[in-house]
Design an enzyme around this catalytic site. Structure first.
Site: not given
Ligand code: PSZ
Length: 285
Positions: A32, A51, A99, A101, A146, A178, A202
């Site tokens: 996503y 990305r 379903r 895997h 992601k 992070e 990420l």
């Molecule tokens: O609205 C929200 O709560 C959001 S929008 C983007 C995120 C949360 N997080 C992105 C994210 C992440 O999920 C993890 C594990 N590490 C870093 C980030 C930051 O990524 P960017 O800057 O691309 O959003």
């Protein structure tokens, strides 16, 4: 009426049907993105969709759209739903199949859904800062993807909320990686520290904007692993994400950061980040 996107069709949210056999539902088998909308315009959409395609490729999923087509979809959703300040959410799962895997056959198409939603900037948090709580990074070793599989992140975020904190800080083998949904930064003696873009984090788009702004404004950066002890002793801390932008961290595990107010380098970066938003607003079309 809220218009959603579903595999090429724009339709009212209520009319979109997703299979109970969707692999996103069974396995979180998908990827996503979240793209910020300022003044009706997409911010760093090219980077986000690049990305998105990379994440899909890393889980061996082919997406049927180009970056430009995804940008067109996001723009249309923002426009059709009258979103001035908010974000576009887009996800792709490996599709629906009984379903099992292992991957389904070639005939199974990805399930792509997207929407645009109003979401004002969290201005008071950005100005005043937030408290964070550390937690063990129990996630898998491909945090660079992601992925929709967010159980480790979800549990960490709830642990932070239960402790009255806005974000969880992941610590793996003593190293700060992070946040549960953000990247972590510290400032010590005027130098910015953040975890390198490895498989353990990420590589946030906001993180990349920060690093570019540091280069442009001659702020020294160390993209090297640092320990939790080092992190807690830094002069300033902040986190970044698409929706949180640059949010100062004013306490960590109950310990005050610096003098308890957002730091000077943090505020300087907020200022130059704001200019990038302003530049977007000034763009024609
Ligand atoms: O609205 C929200 O709560 C959001 S929008 C983007 C995120 C949360 N997080 C992105 C994210 C992440 O999920 C993890 C594990 N590490 C870093 C980030 C930051 O990524 P960017 O800057 O691309 O959003």
């Amino acid at each position: 009426m809220t218009t959603y996107f579903n595999n090429g069709v724009y339709a009212d949210k209520e009319t979109i049907k997703v299979s109970i056999d969707d692999r996103g539902y069974y396995f979180g088998d998908g990827v996503y993105e979240v793209i910020k909308v300022y003044d009706g315009k997409l911010y760093t959409d090219q980077e986000h969709f690049t990305r998105f395609l990379q994440s899909a490729k890393k889980i061996r999923m082919d997406l049927p759209y180009t970056i430009d087509e995804f940008t067109g979809i996001a723009k249309k959703l923002a426009a059709d739903n009258g979103i001035v300040e908010g974000h576009v959410y887009i996800q792709a799962t490996r599709g629906a199949a009984p379903r099992m895997h292992n991957f389904p056959g070639e005939e199974v198409e990805p399930m792509i859904t997207a929407y645009a939603i109003h979401n004002p900037r969290p201005l008071s948090k950005i100005k005043e800062g937030v408290a964070v709580k550390t937690t063990d990074d129990i996630r898998w070793l491909r945090c660079d993807i992601k992925s929709l599989n967010l159980l480790g992140n979800v549990l960490a975020k709830q642990e932070a909320y239960d402790a009255g904190c806005a974000e969880a800080v992941f610590v793996r083998d003593g190293i700060v990686t992070e946040g549960s949904s953000s990247n972590m930064f510290g400032v010590k003696d005027g130098i910015l520290y953040t975890h390198p873009a490895t498989n353990l984090i990420l590589n946030g788009i906001t993180r990349r904007v920060i690093l570019q702004l540091c280069a442009k404004h001659s702020i020294g950066v160390m993209e090297e692993p640092f320990t939790l002890e080092q992190f807690k002793e830094m002069d300033e801390l902040f986190l970044t994400s698409t929706t949180s932008e640059i949010t100062p961290i004013v306490s960590i595990d109950g310990k005050i950061v610096g003098d308890g107010a957002p730091g000077r380098v943090t505020e300087r970066l907020q200022q130059v980040f704001e200019e990038t938003i302003h530049e977007l607003k000034m763009e024609i079309n």
